[in-house]
Design an enzyme around this catalytic site. Structure first.
Site, PDB file in Angstrom:
ATOM      1  N   HIS A  60     -15.497   2.749   4.739  1.00 34.87           N
ATOM      2  CA  HIS A  60     -14.171   2.708   4.814  1.00 34.87           C
ATOM      3  C   HIS A  60     -13.317   3.902   5.426  1.00 34.87           C
ATOM      4  O   HIS A  60     -12.290   4.265   5.160  1.00 34.87           O
ATOM      5  CB  HIS A  60     -13.497   2.498   3.166  1.00 34.87           C
ATOM      6  CG  HIS A  60     -14.126   1.226   2.801  1.00 34.87           C
ATOM      7  ND1 HIS A  60     -13.766  -0.147   3.220  1.00 34.87           N
ATOM      8  CD2 HIS A  60     -14.971   1.010   1.860  1.00 34.87           C
ATOM      9  CE1 HIS A  60     -14.569  -0.961   2.650  1.00 34.87           C
ATOM     10  NE2 HIS A  60     -15.155  -0.311   1.939  1.00 34.87           N
TER      11      HIS A  60
ATOM     12  N   TYR B  63     -13.612 -13.881   0.719  1.00 36.06           N
ATOM     13  CA  TYR B  63     -14.060 -12.864   1.537  1.00 36.06           C
ATOM     14  C   TYR B  63     -14.060 -13.497   2.967  1.00 36.06           C
ATOM     15  O   TYR B  63     -14.577 -14.354   3.448  1.00 36.06           O
ATOM     16  CB  TYR B  63     -15.486 -12.481   1.091  1.00 36.06           C
ATOM     17  CG  TYR B  63     -16.019 -11.540   2.224  1.00 36.06           C
ATOM     18  CD1 TYR B  63     -15.401 -10.060   1.959  1.00 36.06           C
ATOM     19  CD2 TYR B  63     -17.030 -11.620   2.994  1.00 36.06           C
ATOM     20  CE1 TYR B  63     -15.944  -9.199   3.083  1.00 36.06           C
ATOM     21  CE2 TYR B  63     -17.329 -10.585   3.991  1.00 36.06           C
ATOM     22  CZ  TYR B  63     -16.629  -9.498   4.005  1.00 36.06           C
ATOM     23  OH  TYR B  63     -17.014  -8.388   4.624  1.00 36.06           O
TER      24      TYR B  63
ATOM     25  N   LYS C 297      -1.802  -3.291  -5.337  1.00 32.94           N
ATOM     26  CA  LYS C 297      -2.062  -4.088  -4.140  1.00 32.94           C
ATOM     27  C   LYS C 297      -1.829  -5.601  -4.578  1.00 32.94           C
ATOM     28  O   LYS C 297      -1.825  -6.442  -3.547  1.00 32.94           O
ATOM     29  CB  LYS C 297      -3.570  -3.728  -3.782  1.00 32.94           C
ATOM     30  CG  LYS C 297      -3.741  -2.420  -3.468  1.00 32.94           C
ATOM     31  CD  LYS C 297      -2.888  -1.606  -2.348  1.00 32.94           C
ATOM     32  CE  LYS C 297      -3.037  -0.320  -2.341  1.00 32.94           C
ATOM     33  NZ  LYS C 297      -1.838   0.318  -1.326  1.00 32.94           N
TER      34      LYS C 297
ATOM     35  N   GLY D 123      -7.759   1.196   0.533  1.00 35.20           N
ATOM     36  CA  GLY D 123      -8.564   1.729   1.585  1.00 35.20           C
ATOM     37  C   GLY D 123      -9.927   1.387   1.275  1.00 35.20           C
ATOM     38  O   GLY D 123     -10.952   2.054   1.470  1.00 35.20           O
TER      39      GLY D 123
ATOM     40  N   HIS E  98     -10.369  -5.227  11.830  1.00 38.63           N
ATOM     41  CA  HIS E  98      -9.403  -4.534  10.971  1.00 38.63           C
ATOM     42  C   HIS E  98      -8.077  -4.031  11.817  1.00 38.63           C
ATOM     43  O   HIS E  98      -8.434  -3.257  12.584  1.00 38.63           O
ATOM     44  CB  HIS E  98      -9.869  -3.198  10.062  1.00 38.63           C
ATOM     45  CG  HIS E  98      -9.079  -2.589   9.213  1.00 38.63           C
ATOM     46  ND1 HIS E  98      -9.626  -1.955   7.967  1.00 38.63           N
ATOM     47  CD2 HIS E  98      -7.807  -2.664   8.944  1.00 38.63           C
ATOM     48  CE1 HIS E  98      -8.753  -1.482   7.393  1.00 38.63           C
ATOM     49  NE2 HIS E  98      -7.761  -2.167   7.545  1.00 38.63           N
TER      50      HIS E  98
ATOM     51  N   GLU F  59     -10.026 -12.288  -3.574  1.00 38.64           N
ATOM     52  CA  GLU F  59      -9.482 -13.075  -2.572  1.00 38.64           C
ATOM     53  C   GLU F  59     -10.763 -13.714  -1.796  1.00 38.64           C
ATOM     54  O   GLU F  59     -12.004 -13.343  -2.186  1.00 38.64           O
ATOM     55  CB  GLU F  59      -9.114 -12.022  -1.466  1.00 38.64           C
ATOM     56  CG  GLU F  59      -7.776 -11.244  -1.621  1.00 38.64           C
ATOM     57  CD  GLU F  59      -7.239 -10.304  -0.472  1.00 38.64           C
ATOM     58  OE1 GLU F  59      -7.983 -10.388   0.558  1.00 38.64           O
ATOM     59  OE2 GLU F  59      -6.555  -9.586  -0.930  1.00 38.64           O
TER      60      GLU F  59
ATOM     61  N   ARG G 165       2.510   5.884   4.183  1.00 36.11           N
ATOM     62  CA  ARG G 165       2.555   7.413   4.448  1.00 36.11           C
ATOM     63  C   ARG G 165       2.268   7.184   6.148  1.00 36.11           C
ATOM     64  O   ARG G 165       2.181   6.249   6.624  1.00 36.11           O
ATOM     65  CB  ARG G 165       1.203   8.074   4.060  1.00 36.11           C
ATOM     66  CG  ARG G 165      -0.065   7.067   4.604  1.00 36.11           C
ATOM     67  CD  ARG G 165      -1.263   7.782   4.217  1.00 36.11           C
ATOM     68  NE  ARG G 165      -2.284   7.304   4.805  1.00 36.11           N
ATOM     69  CZ  ARG G 165      -2.909   6.211   4.368  1.00 36.11           C
ATOM     70  NH1 ARG G 165      -2.470   5.351   3.213  1.00 36.11           N
ATOM     71  NH2 ARG G 165      -4.013   5.729   5.071  1.00 36.11           N
TER      72      ARG G 165
END
Ligand code: MV4
Length: 452
Positions: free
Chosen positions: A235, A202, A116, A164, A208, A200, A292
């Site tokens: 999540h 926040y 990531k 995720g 999302h 990062e 995917r």
């Protein structure tokens, strides 16, 4: 085109893939674990191979067992679905070297997007906006402290090998950084075998949002309208919809163009999804790429009237995209994920489906592998059905979904249908006013009300 494909998965997605494969005139091979002997995917494929016991590590996650099944049945391609081996670059590579086509992007791109932190670097080069943060992994706590001062709090630590939401820690103040850093390292190591973290800024009150994209071997990229995926708990997405009430046409055009360009930049060849956070000012920040097919691909299919799995299979066979570049979405679509779990405690509720009535009618689609008498094994995820609706407007789709859920009867197991009903009745949800905290705060409010 292939003549036979093996589906390395189970449940609704295995059926979904079998359906598209059959429509393309392909033979299908199911693989199944012992408790899935009487599963629908096992019964509906042209051929079936038992690949091991209930435990996923010894069946659906076993690369040797799945490859043996492909070799025995002479399958020329493997579709991994989602979960299990779908994002495992080693599996993709072994398929490629065994002369079996992995239906997905190259092992190389999968490996790049699986890291990531590297994916973030790569997308920065591709000119996608990213959050302020570290350019690479954060070596140690001293570097974390230095970076924290620069980025400013609150910040978020993320597992380089994660994704995720697993292995993430929000850090609100410098005083808690050291502790959160070691917890995050420990959790990442335990979950992914890799403690590497990146950092990062926040983003508060974000949504999302994700963009479906496909790109063929000839280099044509096609991105679709956004999916709004903020209704989630721990999540796990619960409801998805498209379009988002928050995204205007200008923003949509900007983001889909940026995704098409980024897809070409990394020479991505397949179907994939770019995840973004969108803040209150409608700034987009790239989060990660899912290589995917996703659970929620269905809502995009409903508003565009297309079959993404067929397209994905065609691309893997080297064919050109069959879709025009100027496709437009029509209406509004929503998906409710029906899980076998207690609607209040979220405790899984596997077991026998004693009686089953599923909804139908215009604009309703149910993707499921459930049937009356089927025993949901306790060994896998709890998704029993996806109820998907499409209608001309958001208001109509909400009413259609509520009607569909009211007409659904599942006896023998508990489901989260009551949770869906309470979300669909929520006034902020109905106004389209929600962010990634919405569901968890709605549940907190319900609990404190009950205590009074
Ligand atoms: C974030 C974030 C806020 N700021 N990154 C979670 C899944 C992963 N793909 C990215 N995720 C997030 N990344 C920054 N810089 C918020 C999320 C996030 C989230 C965080 C806490 C609780 C629930 C969440 C749900 C979706 C996204």
């Amino acid at each position: 085109m292939f003549s036979k494909i093996l589906i390395a998965n189970r449940g609704e997605i295995a059926l979904r893939i079998i359906r598209s494969a059959k429509e393309l005139g392909l033979k299908t091979v199911a693989v199944y674990s012992e408790p899935d002997r009487n599963a629908l995917h096992t019964m509906l494929a042209d051929e079936k191979v038992c690949i091991g016991p209930a435990k996923a590590a010894e069946s659906y996650l076993s690369i040797p067992n799945i490859l043996s099944a492909a070799e025995i049945t002479k399958a020329d391609a493997i579709h991994p679905g989602y979960g299990f081996l779908a994002e495992n670059p080693r599996f993709a590579e072994i398929c490629e070297t065994s002369g079996i086509t992995f239906i997905g992007p190259s092992a190389e791109v999968m490996s790049l997007m699986g890291d990531k932190s590297r994916a973030r670097q790569e997308m920065k080069k591709a000119k996608l906006p990213i959050t302020p943060g570290s350019d690479t992994i954060v070596a140690d706590i001293d570097e974390a402290k230095r970076l924290g001062k620069k980025i400013k709090y609150p910040l978020i630590l993320k597992a380089a090998s994660g994704g995720g939401g697993k292995g993430m820690r929000i850090v609100r103040a410098p005083a808690t950084l050291e502790e959160q850093f070691s917890i995050a390292q420990y959790e990442s190591k335990a979950a992914f075998g890799d403690p590497s973290l990146y950092m990062e800024k926040y983003i508060e009150g974000a949504r999302h949002i994700e963009i479906q994209v496909i790109r063929d071997a000839q280099g044509r990229s096609l991105a679709f309208g956004e999916r709004e995926c903020s209704i989630q708990r721990k999540h796990q997405k619960v409801i998805e919809e498209t379009p988002s009430t928050f995204i205007d046409e200008k923003t949509r055009r900007r983001i889909t163009k940026a995704v098409e360009d980024a897809t070409s930049f990394i020479d991505y060849q397949s179907l994939g999804t770019f995840e973004f956070l969108v803040d209150e000012q409608k700034n987009f920040y790239f989060m990660e790429v899912n290589t995917r097919v996703q659970v929620e691909h269905t809502i995009t299919e409903m508003t565009y009237g297309i079959d993404l799995i067929k397209e994905q299979i065609r691309l893997a066979a080297g064919e050109k995209l069959s879709l025009p570049q100027d496709l437009r979405m029509q209406g509004h679509s929503m998906e409710c994920r029906i899980n076998a779990e207690d609607a209040e405690t979220f405790i899984p509720s596997p077991g026998k489906i004693e009686f089953l009535v599923l909804p139908g009618g215009q604009g309703i689609r149910v993707d499921t592998a459930a049937y009356e008498g089927w025993i949901i094994p306790p060994d896998y995820d709890s998704l029993v059905a996806k109820i998907v609706a499409v209608a001309p407007s958001r208001k109509e789709v909400i009413n259609k979904m509520r009607t569909a859920l009211e007409m659904t009867t599942i006896v023998g197991i508990k489901t989260n249908i009551p949770l869906h009903m309470s979300i669909l009745a929520n006034s902020d949800f109905k106004k389209g006013r929600y962010d990634i905290q919405f569901l968890e705060s709605m549940l907190d409010k319900q609990i404190s009300k009950r205590k009074i």
